[in-house]
Structures are given as C-alpha cells and as structure tokens.
Design a protein around this motif. Structure first.
Motif, short mmCIF file in Angstrom:
data_model
loop_
_atom_site.label_atom_id
_atom_site.label_comp_id
_atom_site.label_asym_id
_atom_site.label_seq_id
_atom_site.Cartn_x
_atom_site.Cartn_y
_atom_site.Cartn_z
N GLN A 1 0.85 -1.18 0.00
CA GLN A 1 0.00 0.00 0.00
C GLN A 1 0.89 1.23 0.00
O GLN A 1 0.44 2.33 -0.29
CB GLN A 1 -0.92 0.00 1.22
N ARG B 1 -1.31 -9.53 -3.07
CA ARG B 1 -2.32 -9.36 -2.01
C ARG B 1 -3.09 -10.66 -1.74
O ARG B 1 -3.61 -10.87 -0.66
CB ARG B 1 -3.31 -8.27 -2.41
N ARG B 2 -3.16 -11.53 -2.77
CA ARG B 2 -3.87 -12.79 -2.56
C ARG B 2 -3.09 -13.73 -1.66
O ARG B 2 -3.64 -14.73 -1.18
CB ARG B 2 -4.14 -13.46 -3.91
N ASN C 1 -5.29 -9.26 5.42
CA ASN C 1 -5.16 -8.02 6.18
C ASN C 1 -6.28 -7.89 7.21
O ASN C 1 -7.45 -8.09 6.90
CB ASN C 1 -5.23 -6.81 5.25
N PHE D 1 -7.66 -5.18 10.37
CA PHE D 1 -7.48 -3.79 10.81
C PHE D 1 -8.17 -3.54 12.14
O PHE D 1 -9.11 -4.24 12.52
CB PHE D 1 -8.05 -2.83 9.77
N ASP E 1 -10.20 -1.14 12.67
CA ASP E 1 -11.60 -0.76 12.45
C ASP E 1 -12.35 -1.77 11.58
O ASP E 1 -13.37 -1.44 10.98
CB ASP E 1 -11.67 0.64 11.85
N LYS F 1 -13.07 -2.78 8.86
CA LYS F 1 -13.33 -2.55 7.43
C LYS F 1 -14.32 -3.56 6.85
O LYS F 1 -14.15 -4.06 5.74
CB LYS F 1 -12.03 -2.57 6.63
N LEU F 2 -15.39 -3.81 7.59
CA LEU F 2 -16.45 -4.68 7.06
C LEU F 2 -17.41 -3.84 6.22
O LEU F 2 -17.52 -2.64 6.42
CB LEU F 2 -17.22 -5.35 8.20
N LEU F 3 -18.08 -4.50 5.29
CA LEU F 3 -19.07 -3.80 4.47
C LEU F 3 -20.41 -3.90 5.18
O LEU F 3 -20.95 -4.98 5.38
CB LEU F 3 -19.13 -4.42 3.08
N PHE G 1 -17.31 -12.21 -0.19
CA PHE G 1 -16.86 -11.11 -1.05
C PHE G 1 -15.38 -11.24 -1.41
O PHE G 1 -14.98 -11.03 -2.56
CB PHE G 1 -17.13 -9.79 -0.32
N ALA G 2 -14.57 -11.61 -0.41
CA ALA G 2 -13.13 -11.71 -0.64
C ALA G 2 -12.80 -12.77 -1.69
O ALA G 2 -11.81 -12.64 -2.42
CB ALA G 2 -12.41 -12.02 0.67
N ARG H 1 -12.49 -13.15 6.86
CA ARG H 1 -12.35 -12.65 5.50
C ARG H 1 -10.89 -12.68 5.06
O ARG H 1 -10.57 -13.01 3.92
CB ARG H 1 -12.89 -11.22 5.41
#
Lengths: 225, 301
Positions: free
Chosen positions: A51, A78-79, A83, A85, A87, A89-91, A102-103, A150
């Motif tokens: 990143q 990235r696969r 990662n 976090f 926070d 970062k869920l949808l 989704f992933a 995920r």
C-alpha cells in the motif's frame, strides 16, 4: 517469508516514518511490531502489502521484490496476504457470510468454492450460526472475527494485523489473540502491530520494537517494555 | 468466468438504481446531445435532395424541351462551348433523359403529384453549366441569351434558386454541429461525474477489493459498463426522438403545395436507419469515454 533490507520510508518531504529497517521473518513465525503511535508500525505493514512503496531499500515478501513489482502484479501479492485492521473494514450492507464470500468473489473464485470455504472459516473463527447477521448486529469482537475470517478464507501465507485488538476490551482481545495463534498454528506467518502491553506480554512471541521509525529492539519471546 | 460476468452485471444494475437522479441527468443529457447530432444528419441529408442538381459548382442549368431534335441539342451545346471565357467547358455536362429522370426522383421525393407527371419520355434534359467567371451578372446575361435558343425550355440560375438555401443549409449545419458537440462534451462530463460519484459511494468496497487482491480491471468493469449503458440508453431515447421528429416532418411536408422546394426535404428510410445506428454507437462511445476516464482516475480511493 518476509525480508526487509535497509528500508526507509519518508512521507511528504521530511516526515520519516521508517528509517533503515532490516529484519527477516521466517515462515510460520508470529511477530509483534510494537511502539507508540507514529513509530512506524503501520507503515511497515503497509510496505509489506504494497500500500506504500519504500523510498530506499528492498522489501521481499514470499520471494517477491515488492518494491520493484509492477502495479499489475500487486493483486497477486495481495492474494497471498490477509489483512486485519483495528476498524475491521467490514461492508455494512452485507451479511457476515457475504462479507467473507466477497473476498473470494472478487478474485474470481467459483461459486462452489465459496459455498465450501466460507462456512469452514466461519466455523474456525467461531461464528457458525451468525452467517445472516449484519455487522451492526455483532459485538466488536465478533466483527473482528468476521474480518479475520475474510482475511483467512483464501488461506494466505501471511496475516498482517494492524492493532486488531485496539478497539476491544481485554477479555475479547484474549479471544482474538487465541484465534490468531490458532491461525499461526496452521503454518500461517502472522505479523501484528500493537501497542497493547497485555496482549504482547501474554503471548511471549518475537517482538520488534520501533521508536520514531527506528528499530530499537528485536527479541525472541519478548515482552512490551 | 461466469461468476465474474454475473458479478459485473449485478453490480452495474445495483449502482444504476442507487444513483437514479444522477443517472437520469446523464442519460437525458446524452439523449438530447445525440438527438441534435441526429437532427444535424437528417437536416443535412434533406437539404442535399434539394441541392443535388446544383452539386459541383453548377451555377446555371439549361433545360432542353423533351421534344427537341438532336440538331437543336447540338446547337445549344455549340453555343455554350462558344463562350469558353465565361463557361468552364471541361466541366460542362449534359444529362440525358434517363439521368435527368433519376435526379428528379430525388428532388421530388416528397412530391408524389409532380413525380407522377414525370416520365422518362416527357422529362426535359439538361445542360449543367459551371462558370469560369465569378461575375454573376455575366452568367445571367448569357442565360438570357440561351433562353431564346430553339429547343430551350428554361434556364435556371443557382443564384436565384440555390444560394439562399445553400447558405441556410450551411448555417443550420454549423449551428447544430457546434451545439451537439458542446452537448456531447457535457454528456461525457456528466457520465464521468456519475461514475465518479458511484465509485465514491463504494469506496469502502473498492478498498476491501484492492486489499484482498481484486485486479483493477475487475473493479473497473462494472463502472465502465454502467457508463456505457447510460450512453446507450441516451442513444435509444435519441433514436426514438429522431424517428418521431422525422415522421412528423415527413407528414408536414406532404401537406405543402406540390412544386415548392420544401417537398424535397425528405429523408429516405434507409438513411434514417443508418443515423439511428450511428446514434447508438456514439452514445455507447461517450458512455465508455466518460466512465473510462472516471474509472482510471478514481480507483485510488
């Protein structure tokens, strides 16, 4: 598995985030990056997942030179990484199942693989039976478990966790750490940035300590000082 | 592969509904821009019917009576060639009955009454005269002389019949072309903005997609499809508009008195089909351009 050689990262003109960092992380290790806010922990993680790109030095991840990688190869890097976090970062508009699915969906995995892998990993993180819940219907600890599910569903070689217990109370944090340890036991390398003394001290794993971008300590089975 | 196509279509549709207001604005602007483009094509084509007999700098037409003898035709030809300083004799053309009849088919396309009176036998043949001189008075005075020759039915001067229309046609074309170009640019901008907004609304999803290793193309395609679809729908609306306009115009023209130039201003169905196809293609193109710019610039959210 991960190798940094004299890596320096400068934001803007003169904000030195990481200075001359060199270390090796072997396959299957569990490593804490510790230090106060702004000491460069997150930047190190971001350099590993590209990143960010280092200004000097080389970053090697899973045998690839991340710095010299062409942008079109980054998705493939990235696969290999998961990662997590602080926070989550869920949808928010997707259910637990959909968030994890989704992933796999967006890297083009066929439907039968998704139908098979998602329940397996949800079971591993202890969320069986909550597949149809939405993130706002879950506790913080549960949301972080979704996030870990995920990150892990594609069986990455490396998990990069940035303050995964930062928003959680001690008891919940313990559960998350147990989960990360379990994932580490499957052979997955785990690199976790944290400034949570209790968590680091309880685990007794390798500790790399940073202070204003400089590595000041690299210790096997260390504690937070 | 199927999963990917399914995903792209689902996402396109979902985003379409989410941004309904902006999408409508983009679609309508594209439609109006394309409608103007279509109108430009049609107006141009209609005027061409009217101007077909004056094509190639023809300034004067000498119509020869259909019952004129070959000797009379020869005499007219010689008379015309006798003024090489005024008339460009290399460009002098004689249209026989068959050629004149074919041309009349276009001129009187919207005037079936006149058309039915014409047959290949009764139609006047014609000399098309391209002048060498720029002085219209000189051409006019020659025309006056030719009018008295035996076998000449009439002499028509471009100055009288054609120049107003020609100027008008050029003016209308320029204005509609500029307006439609401006509107096309606006349409691209609106589609760009719609897609940008759609991407911003989904920045968290895009962030997650990038982190788990989705390729940029995978992320882009639904947005580009969305823009393409907006342009295409604009094209479909414009096609409907052009079709309705042309129908109304054709009906209106049929009401005019036969013999007036207005009845030439009709566009054949095949040409209309071509214009509609072009509008769909241009619509898809502006959609693709607008969304491609947005999708490549705003991926780093």
């Amino acid at each position: 598995m991960i190798r940094l050689e004299e890596v320096t990262k400068i934001y803007g003109r003169d904000t030195v985030a990481v200075s001359d960092a060199t270390f090796d992380i072997s396959k299957g290790e569990f490593v804490f990056l510790v230090g106060p806010s702004g000491s460069g922990k997150s930047t190190l993680l971001r350099l590993m997942s590209r990143q960010e790109v280092a200004d000097e030095g080389d970053v090697w991840v899973a045998g690839r030179n991340v710095n010299e990688m062409s942008p079109s190869r980054v998705p493939h890097l990235r696969r290999l990484l998961g990662n997590v976090f602080q926070d989550y970062k869920l949808l928010t508009n997707k259910t637990v199942f959909e968030n994890v699915a989704f992933a796999l969906e967006v890297i083009g995995k066929p439907r039968h693989v998704i139908a098979e892998q998602v329940p397996l990993v949800l079971d591993l993180v202890g969320l069986s039976g909550k597949e149809e819940r939405f993130p706002h219907q879950l506790s913080g600890g549960e949301q972080q478990r979704v996030s870990i599910a995920r990150a892990f569903v594609n069986r990455p070689l490396i998990m990069l966790a940035d303050e995964p217990t930062g928003n959680l109370d001690p008891a919940t944090s313990e559960g998350i750490m147990a989960l990360l340890a379990e994932i580490n036991d499957t052979g997955t390398t785990v690199v976790m940035a944290s400034h949570d003394h209790r968590v680091v001290n309880a685990m007794r794993r390798r500790v790399i300590q940073l202070d204003r971008g400089v590595i000041v300590r690299d210790q096997e089975r260390g504690v937070y000082e | 592969m199927l999963t990917r196509i399914g995903y792209a279509l689902r996402e396109t549709w979902a985003s379409f509904r989410r941004n309904l207001t902006l999408t409508m604005a983009a679609v309508l602007t594209s439609a109006i821009a394309l409608l103007l483009v279509g109108a430009t094509f049609l107006i141009q084509r209609a005027f061409e019917n009217l101007l077909v007999q004056w094509r190639g700098d023809v300034a004067m037409i000498v119509f020869v009576r259909s019952d004129a003898s070959p000797e009379q035709v020869d005499l007219i030809d010689q008379t015309l060639r006798a003024s090489p300083t005024v008339i460009d004799v290399d460009k002098l053309r004689y249209l026989d009955k068959a050629e004149s009849y074919a041309e009349a088919q276009r001129i009187f396309v919207g005037d079936p009454v006149t058309l039915s009176l014409l047959t290949p036998e009764t139609i006047p043949t014609q000399f098309k005269v391209v002048p060498r001189s720029d002085d219209p008075a000189l051409v006019r005075s020659l025309g006056e002389q030719y009018r008295t020759l035996p076998g000449v039915e009439a002499v028509a001067l471009a100055e009288d019949e054609f120049e107003v229309i020609s100027t008008l046609s050029r003016f209308v074309r320029t204005v509609t072309l500029i307006m439609s170009l401006i509107l096309l640019v606006v349409a691209v901008g609106l589609i760009w903005n719609t897609i940008r907004t759609a991407m911003f609304a989904r920045r968290r999803e895009i962030e997650v997609m990038k982190l788990v290793g989705a390729t940029n193309w995978f992320i882009r395609v639904p947005f580009m499809l969305e823009g393409l679809l907006q342009g295409l729908i604009g094209g479909v609306v414009a096609c409907g508009g052009v079709w309705v306009l042309n129908g109304a115009w054709t009906n209106g023209v049929a009401g005019f008195k036969p013999g007036t130039g207005i009845s030439s201003l009709i566009v054949p169905g095949g040409y209309l089909g071509g214009v509609m196809f072009a509008l769909l293609a241009i619509g898809a193109l502006i959609g693709a351009i607008g969304s491609a710019i947005a999708a490549s610039r705003f991926l780093d959210v």
